[in-house]
Structure formats: C-alpha cells, structure tokens
Design a protein around this motif. Structure first.
Motif, PDB file in Angstrom:
ATOM      1  N   ALA A 191      -6.315   8.611  42.493  1.00 55.42           N
ATOM      2  CA  ALA A 191      -6.910   7.293  42.289  1.00 55.42           C
ATOM      3  C   ALA A 191      -5.831   6.214  42.218  1.00 55.42           C
ATOM      4  CB  ALA A 191      -7.750   7.294  41.013  1.00 55.42           C
ATOM      5  N   ALA A 192      -4.720   6.528  41.551  1.00 55.77           N
ATOM      6  CA  ALA A 192      -3.631   5.557  41.447  1.00 55.77           C
ATOM      7  C   ALA A 192      -3.008   5.294  42.810  1.00 55.77           C
ATOM      8  CB  ALA A 192      -2.570   6.071  40.467  1.00 55.77           C
ATOM      9  N   GLU A 202      -8.120  17.491  36.979  1.00 63.41           N
ATOM     10  CA  GLU A 202      -8.121  16.227  36.235  1.00 63.41           C
ATOM     11  C   GLU A 202      -6.866  15.413  36.545  1.00 63.41           C
ATOM     12  OE1 GLU A 202      -7.926  14.803  31.545  1.00 63.41           O
ATOM     13  OE2 GLU A 202      -8.622  16.809  32.055  1.00 63.41           O
ATOM     14  N   ASP A 203      -5.716  16.070  36.520  1.00 66.93           N
ATOM     15  CA  ASP A 203      -4.456  15.373  36.785  1.00 66.93           C
ATOM     16  C   ASP A 203      -4.390  14.874  38.220  1.00 66.93           C
ATOM     17  OD1 ASP A 203      -3.648  15.874  34.207  1.00 66.93           O
ATOM     18  OD2 ASP A 203      -2.328  17.551  34.723  1.00 66.93           O
ATOM     19  N   ARG A 233      -6.624  11.837  38.909  1.00 64.39           N
ATOM     20  CA  ARG A 233      -6.013  10.635  38.330  1.00 64.39           C
ATOM     21  C   ARG A 233      -4.903  10.096  39.229  1.00 64.39           C
ATOM     22  NH1 ARG A 233      -3.755  12.882  34.249  1.00 64.39           N
ATOM     23  NH2 ARG A 233      -1.714  12.922  35.253  1.00 64.39           N
ATOM     24  N   GLU A 234      -4.048  10.985  39.705  1.00 66.10           N
ATOM     25  CA  GLU A 234      -2.946  10.551  40.570  1.00 66.10           C
ATOM     26  C   GLU A 234      -3.458  10.060  41.912  1.00 66.10           C
ATOM     27  OE1 GLU A 234      -0.009  10.184  39.516  1.00 66.10           O
ATOM     28  OE2 GLU A 234      -0.127  11.305  37.632  1.00 66.10           O
TER      29      GLU A 234
END
Length: 325
Positions: free
Chosen positions: A106-107, A99-100, A103-104
C-alpha cells in the motif's frame, strides 16, 4: 466512481458506476539458487518498482550467509523490504507476512510505484494472494510435546503419524520438513480436525492487486542441482560456520527455534553440536537444499497464470512492460 450524481436537463440522474482497475504487483517466484535476486535488481533498474522480500529466512537479523541474503551492494541498488525485521529467537508466520506485505504494498502504490515481490517461500505467495484459513494460534505446550515425541521416534515417525490423522497433508508435506509436519499435527491436536479440512474453509480475502506472476528457474534440473551445490560450498567459504557459532552465542539458540530449522542452518547446527561430521554436514546441507528446490518446483508447476521465463530471465522486461499499463 460509484454513486456519482449528474444533472441533465434539470433532472438528477445516477451515473453508471465505473470500477477502478486494480493496481499491478509483480511476483518473481522460483526455486532456491535460481537467480531471483539478480532478476529483481535488474527490473528495479528498468522499472518504477520497489522490492519486497518473500522469504521466511531473510526476515531474520544476523542470518546473512546461510540465507544468501542480498549484499549491502545489492541492497544499495535495490532496497528490499521485509528483510532483517525479527530476531532469530522469534517466530514469523504466513499471517504476519501477509499483514506486513499488504502494508508495504500500500505504501509503495501510494508513492506512485509498483510493488515487486521476489522470493521462494511459496506459502507466503499463496497467503498473500488467497488469504488464510482461520487456523489456531501456536500452542507452545502442544509444540513442546510434539518436539519431545519427535526426539524419540524421529520426524519420519511423526510423518507416519500425520498420515493417519491427515493423509492429504502427509502426501503434501515432505517427510524431511519437520516444521510443517509439526504444525499440521499441532492443528489436529488443538482442534481435533485435520489441517487440510480447515484450510478448505479459507475465507474470501482477495488480494487488492493485479498480480503479474513470473517464474525464474534454470531450464535444466541438473543445472539447478549444480548451482545449489556451488552456492552451499561458497557459503562455507564465506564463513557460514562462524556465522552460526556467533548466532548461538548472541541469541542462545537451539534446534527448536524456527530460524534454526531453515535449510543449511539445521545441518550446520548439527555439525557444531557434534551430531554430524564435516562432510556429512556438507552433503546433507546440499541434499536438503535440493529437496527444498524440488518441493518449490512442484508448487510452482501448480501455480495458475504464471509466466515461465526463458533462460536467465532476459525476457522479463519485455514481458512485463506491456502488462503494467
């Protein structure tokens, strides 16, 4: 571009769907002490990449020396995401990592850059790329029961018990890997089914990136063994013992915390508690790290579509650059 509508001679026609290519992501994998951090920093200097750590120990705050965490100078050259994000009293799972990391990633992609994931926790790489099975959440009561039993019969005995309920998992999990033995037994106790069987029911959850997998490893097994021994002794010179003593005082840790089961910390904790003398701690710490590296190499040899770099990874840039276009 799916569903695009165009007009031709007054007629409305459906344009052919064009599938957008997946964005690239670079994986730098390898055994402990193989030079992954140095390679990641070098690639960050040459390519438009941002680094994400793939390491189950680097997530913990104040665990710096024993994890060979990148130094402040190294992080200034190439900041690493997912380092120092939880306290040593917390558990951190492969599911949370996925999950983490997504997210990173995608950023990073949204900023027009390329994610570079570097580390040696192979389970995290697999979870990221293939998704995770629907396994039960941790059950603290069952875990404590298993820990109590391990105190009586030892982890070799627990591994033998695992072989009776999940032979495939027992073949896959080393007898000196208490965390994974405990988890496999916990899953069986909670669900009544073998972990191996549940893992085969992994749901479809493909990684929305095109991974470029690089393996960084010394060619010589003996060289890796020597690098591990030198690094462990260097950690001792840098104050590893005091680091663990400070952790115990600050966080009131004990051997049952996942952070303290990390290679090196487990042995140092045994020395501080009086279970090992100093030389035993050094030798068991080096041996445990070499066993970890052996397990990592076994996993890496099964990795599909991975490119094994030449000595020191000097060919990495030449390999990667054409693949990123």
């Amino acid at each position: 571009m799916d569903g695009l509508v165009a007009r031709r001679d007054g007629q409305v026609v459906q344009a052919r769907a064009v599938e957008e290519p997946l964005p690239p992501a670079i994986f730098i994998m390898g055994p402990t002490a193989s030079g992954k951090t140095d390679l990641a920093i070098e690639l960050a200097r040459r390519l438009p990449v941002d680094v994400i750590s793939v390491d189950s120990a680097l997530v913990y705050r104040d665990m710096d020396i024993g994890t060979a965490k990148p130094s402040a100078e190294e992080l200034a050259k190439a900041p690493h995401r997912l380092i120092d994000i939880v306290d040593p009293t917390e558990a951190y799972s492969a599911a949370r990592f996925r999950e983490d990391a997504l997210r990173e990633m995608a950023a990073i992609t949204a900023a027009g850059r390329i994610p570079l994931l570097a580390g040696g926790t192979m389970l995290y790489f697999r979870a990221l790329e293939q998704g995770l099975s629907n396994l039960p959440q941790a059950d603290e009561a069952v875990r404590q029961q298993l820990l109590d039993e391990a105190e009586k019969i030892g982890w070799q005995g627990m591994h033998a018990r695992l072989a009776t309920v999940d032979p495939a998992a027992a073949r896959r999990i080393h007898p000196n890997d208490p965390q994974r033995i405990q988890r496999a037994l916990e899953v069986h106790a909670v669900t009544g089914r073998p972990l191996t069987e549940l893992q085969q029911e992994r749901p479809e959850s493909p990684l929305p990136y095109r991974p470029v997998k690089l393996v960084q490893s010394p060619w010589s097994r003996e060289e890796l063994r020597e690098r591990i021994a030198l690094r462990f002794r260097r950690m001792l010179e840098l104050g590893f013992e005091q680091e663990v003593r400070d952790l115990l005082e600050k966080y009131d840790l004990n051997p049952d915390f996942p952070s303290m089961r990390s290679v090196g910390y487990r042995q140092m904790l045994g020395y501080i508690r009086g279970d090992l003398d100093y030389e035993e701690m050094v030798m068991t710490g080096i041996t445990a790290t070499r066993q970890l590296a052996k397990r990592q190499m076994t996993w890496l040899r099964r990795e599909k579509n991975a490119i094994w770099l030449k000595q020191n990874g000097k060919d990495a840039g030449q390999i990667i650059e054409p693949m990123l276009n």
